[in-house]
Design a protein around this motif. Sequence first.
Motif, PDB file in Angstrom:
ATOM      1  N   ARG A 202       2.893  19.957  -5.276  1.00  0.00           N
ATOM      2  CA  ARG A 202       3.006  21.107  -6.174  1.00  0.00           C
ATOM      3  C   ARG A 202       1.795  21.274  -7.089  1.00  0.00           C
ATOM      4  NH1 ARG A 202       8.039  23.404  -6.295  1.00  0.00           N
ATOM      5  NH2 ARG A 202       9.681  22.285  -5.199  1.00  0.00           N
ATOM      6  N   LYS A 203       1.171  20.184  -7.468  1.00  0.00           N
ATOM      7  CA  LYS A 203       0.053  20.270  -8.416  1.00  0.00           C
ATOM      8  C   LYS A 203      -1.291  20.520  -7.738  1.00  0.00           C
ATOM      9  CE  LYS A 203       2.284  17.372 -11.904  1.00  0.00           C
ATOM     10  NZ  LYS A 203       2.194  16.138 -12.727  1.00  0.00           N
ATOM     11  N   THR A 204      -1.289  20.613  -6.421  1.00  0.00           N
ATOM     12  CA  THR A 204      -2.523  20.889  -5.693  1.00  0.00           C
ATOM     13  C   THR A 204      -2.591  22.378  -5.370  1.00  0.00           C
ATOM     14  OG1 THR A 204      -2.595  18.685  -4.724  1.00  0.00           O
ATOM     15  CG2 THR A 204      -3.860  20.407  -3.618  1.00  0.00           C
ATOM     16  N   SER A 205      -3.560  23.055  -5.952  1.00  0.00           N
ATOM     17  CA  SER A 205      -3.717  24.493  -5.726  1.00  0.00           C
ATOM     18  C   SER A 205      -4.493  24.736  -4.433  1.00  0.00           C
ATOM     19  CB  SER A 205      -4.479  25.119  -6.895  1.00  0.00           C
ATOM     20  OG  SER A 205      -5.813  24.618  -6.933  1.00  0.00           O
TER      21      SER A 205
ATOM     22  N   ARG B  10      -8.118  23.861  -5.057  1.00  0.00           N
ATOM     23  CA  ARG B  10      -8.383  22.428  -5.014  1.00  0.00           C
ATOM     24  C   ARG B  10      -8.388  21.919  -3.573  1.00  0.00           C
ATOM     25  NH1 ARG B  10      -4.746  17.730  -7.962  1.00  0.00           N
ATOM     26  NH2 ARG B  10      -5.931  15.947  -7.179  1.00  0.00           N
ATOM     27  N   MET B  11      -7.468  22.417  -2.747  1.00  0.00           N
ATOM     28  CA  MET B  11      -7.447  22.006  -1.342  1.00  0.00           C
ATOM     29  C   MET B  11      -8.719  22.426  -0.618  1.00  0.00           C
ATOM     30  SD  MET B  11      -5.197  20.197   0.368  1.00  0.00           S
ATOM     31  CE  MET B  11      -4.999  20.879   2.011  1.00  0.00           C
ATOM     32  N   ARG B  12      -9.204  23.627  -0.892  1.00  0.00           N
ATOM     33  CA  ARG B  12     -10.444  24.064  -0.258  1.00  0.00           C
ATOM     34  C   ARG B  12     -11.601  23.138  -0.635  1.00  0.00           C
ATOM     35  NH1 ARG B  12      -8.391  29.495  -0.899  1.00  0.00           N
ATOM     36  NH2 ARG B  12      -9.213  29.592  -3.011  1.00  0.00           N
ATOM     37  N   ARG B  13     -11.673  22.776  -1.924  1.00  0.00           N
ATOM     38  CA  ARG B  13     -12.731  21.852  -2.362  1.00  0.00           C
ATOM     39  C   ARG B  13     -12.591  20.508  -1.657  1.00  0.00           C
ATOM     40  NH1 ARG B  13     -11.446  23.957  -7.520  1.00  0.00           N
ATOM     41  NH2 ARG B  13     -10.309  22.048  -8.043  1.00  0.00           N
ATOM     42  N   THR B  14     -11.360  20.017  -1.590  1.00  0.00           N
ATOM     43  CA  THR B  14     -11.116  18.726  -0.940  1.00  0.00           C
ATOM     44  C   THR B  14     -11.556  18.751   0.516  1.00  0.00           C
ATOM     45  OG1 THR B  14      -9.259  18.189  -2.404  1.00  0.00           O
ATOM     46  CG2 THR B  14      -9.306  17.087  -0.271  1.00  0.00           C
ATOM     47  N   LEU B  15     -11.251  19.829   1.226  1.00  0.00           N
ATOM     48  CA  LEU B  15     -11.600  19.914   2.643  1.00  0.00           C
ATOM     49  C   LEU B  15     -13.105  20.067   2.855  1.00  0.00           C
ATOM     50  CD1 LEU B  15      -8.610  22.117   3.826  1.00  0.00           C
ATOM     51  CD2 LEU B  15      -9.004  19.703   4.381  1.00  0.00           C
ATOM     52  N   HIS B  16     -13.774  20.826   1.978  1.00  0.00           N
ATOM     53  CA  HIS B  16     -15.231  20.935   2.079  1.00  0.00           C
ATOM     54  C   HIS B  16     -15.884  19.575   1.812  1.00  0.00           C
ATOM     55  CE1 HIS B  16     -16.092  25.130   2.889  1.00  0.00           C
ATOM     56  NE2 HIS B  16     -15.211  25.512   1.977  1.00  0.00           N
TER      57      HIS B  16
ATOM     58  N   ALA C 295       0.830  -1.208   0.000  1.00  0.00           N
ATOM     59  CA  ALA C 295       0.000   0.000   0.000  1.00  0.00           C
ATOM     60  C   ALA C 295       0.859   1.249   0.000  1.00  0.00           C
ATOM     61  CB  ALA C 295      -0.931   0.007   1.208  1.00  0.00           C
ATOM     62  N   THR C 296       0.359   2.294  -0.642  1.00  0.00           N
ATOM     63  CA  THR C 296       1.038   3.586  -0.672  1.00  0.00           C
ATOM     64  C   THR C 296       0.041   4.674  -0.293  1.00  0.00           C
ATOM     65  OG1 THR C 296       0.528   3.882  -3.028  1.00  0.00           O
ATOM     66  CG2 THR C 296       2.673   2.878  -2.463  1.00  0.00           C
ATOM     67  N   PHE C 297       0.577   5.849   0.041  1.00  0.00           N
ATOM     68  CA  PHE C 297      -0.245   7.038   0.259  1.00  0.00           C
ATOM     69  C   PHE C 297       0.046   8.005  -0.869  1.00  0.00           C
ATOM     70  CE2 PHE C 297      -0.983  11.354   1.591  1.00  0.00           C
ATOM     71  CZ  PHE C 297      -2.225  11.291   2.206  1.00  0.00           C
ATOM     72  N   ASP C 298      -0.991   8.495  -1.513  1.00  0.00           N
ATOM     73  CA  ASP C 298      -0.856   9.450  -2.605  1.00  0.00           C
ATOM     74  C   ASP C 298      -1.829  10.597  -2.365  1.00  0.00           C
ATOM     75  OD1 ASP C 298      -1.943  10.387  -5.484  1.00  0.00           O
ATOM     76  OD2 ASP C 298       0.143   9.767  -5.663  1.00  0.00           O
ATOM     77  N   VAL C 299      -1.321  11.828  -2.363  1.00  0.00           N
ATOM     78  CA  VAL C 299      -2.163  12.987  -2.062  1.00  0.00           C
ATOM     79  C   VAL C 299      -3.367  13.054  -2.989  1.00  0.00           C
ATOM     80  CG1 VAL C 299      -2.260  15.500  -2.257  1.00  0.00           C
ATOM     81  CG2 VAL C 299      -0.450  14.443  -0.921  1.00  0.00           C
ATOM     82  N   ASP C 300      -3.157  12.875  -4.281  1.00  0.00           N
ATOM     83  CA  ASP C 300      -4.259  12.951  -5.246  1.00  0.00           C
ATOM     84  C   ASP C 300      -5.386  11.991  -4.890  1.00  0.00           C
ATOM     85  OD1 ASP C 300      -3.446  14.953  -6.956  1.00  0.00           O
ATOM     86  OD2 ASP C 300      -2.235  13.626  -8.186  1.00  0.00           O
TER      87      ASP C 300
ATOM     88  N   ASP D 231       5.376  33.274  -1.367  1.00  0.00           N
ATOM     89  CA  ASP D 231       4.598  32.816  -2.510  1.00  0.00           C
ATOM     90  C   ASP D 231       5.374  33.011  -3.805  1.00  0.00           C
ATOM     91  OD1 ASP D 231       2.636  32.370  -0.689  1.00  0.00           O
ATOM     92  OD2 ASP D 231       1.244  33.889  -1.447  1.00  0.00           O
ATOM     93  N   GLY D 232       5.126  32.115  -4.759  1.00  0.00           N
ATOM     94  CA  GLY D 232       5.635  32.291  -6.102  1.00  0.00           C
ATOM     95  C   GLY D 232       4.662  33.129  -6.909  1.00  0.00           C
ATOM     96  N   PRO D 233       4.893  33.263  -8.226  1.00  0.00           N
ATOM     97  CA  PRO D 233       4.009  34.103  -9.061  1.00  0.00           C
ATOM     98  C   PRO D 233       2.577  33.592  -9.114  1.00  0.00           C
ATOM     99  CG  PRO D 233       5.595  32.870 -10.400  1.00  0.00           C
ATOM    100  CD  PRO D 233       6.032  32.725  -8.982  1.00  0.00           C
ATOM    101  N   ASP D 234       2.375  32.286  -8.855  1.00  0.00           N
ATOM    102  CA  ASP D 234       1.029  31.722  -8.913  1.00  0.00           C
ATOM    103  C   ASP D 234       0.479  31.371  -7.531  1.00  0.00           C
ATOM    104  OD1 ASP D 234       1.011  31.793 -11.751  1.00  0.00           O
ATOM    105  OD2 ASP D 234       2.227  29.962 -11.791  1.00  0.00           O
ATOM    106  N   GLY D 235       1.115  31.917  -6.484  1.00  0.00           N
ATOM    107  CA  GLY D 235       0.636  31.635  -5.138  1.00  0.00           C
ATOM    108  C   GLY D 235       1.646  30.824  -4.357  1.00  0.00           C
ATOM    109  N   PRO D 236       1.209  30.192  -3.253  1.00  0.00           N
ATOM    110  CA  PRO D 236       2.126  29.436  -2.400  1.00  0.00           C
ATOM    111  C   PRO D 236       2.847  28.345  -3.180  1.00  0.00           C
ATOM    112  CG  PRO D 236      -0.001  29.706  -1.339  1.00  0.00           C
ATOM    113  CD  PRO D 236      -0.163  30.177  -2.755  1.00  0.00           C
TER     114      PRO D 236
END
Length: 262
Positions: A210-213, A216-222, A178-183, A246-251
């Motif tokens: 890096r690929k989670t904005s 997207r995190m807000r949607r995931t938590l809701h 088994a593995t853990f994957d954020v996606d 933050d970078g140019p596109d946010g955190p």
Amino acid sequence: RAREIADALLVLGARGVYLKLRERADQRQVDRDKNAPPLPIAGEPAEAELVVTEGELRFPVRLADGLSTGLFVDQRDNRDRIRRLSGGRRVLNLFSYTCSFSVAAARGGAREVVSIDLSRPALDRGRAAFEENGLDPAQHRFHHEDCVAWLGRARRRQERFGLVILDPPSFGTRSKRATFDVDRDYGRVAADALALLEPGGRLLAVTNHRKTSRERMRRTLHEAARSAGAELRQLKDLPSPLDCPDGPDGPEPMKSFLVTLV
């Protein structure tokens, strides 16, 4: 220009400078000695276990120990936040690594801190960090277990916590099969974590994927809250720390949120 920067740091007073490079690749397949050499690239080596200070906290780190030195500096502000929020609460630290959040919670007056991690050596280092801060690890709990499986059992036991820290790796091994994957897994784990919170409890939710904005995190938590049957009073974006801007596109890459239940 790493060596040029290192030499400039020596001029400014650094005793030694270590170089750590994290490739965007499976870390099990990269050249560890090339990306994180055990010796400094300039100056003198640190002692095998160096104690660093962060506010009123003290943490043993191992600068020669690959990429995993024992402390992630991008969580400094969140550790201080946990210290301030933990008074009198029962605190759960998932994917605890060397238990720096646990130390912060205990120093903040938590009545009990439960630390869960799949690495026994990391938990042993966590116990040592408790002792370094004048805390008795025997008054708290350290579980050498898979966080996902432990959460499922804790939810069935109807355990309750006032504060939960969820800061998992973007990808990690849970067992041989088994593995853990954020996606794939963050939402399910967040739902189980929210289900353990008492009324008015808080979840610190962090990702370095890096690929989670942020959106997207807000949607995931809701979605996790709906799955857990938890009613949110607030879902607050937390600012990036001063030295990890933050970078140019946010955190980039760390995003963190403080979720508070009704």
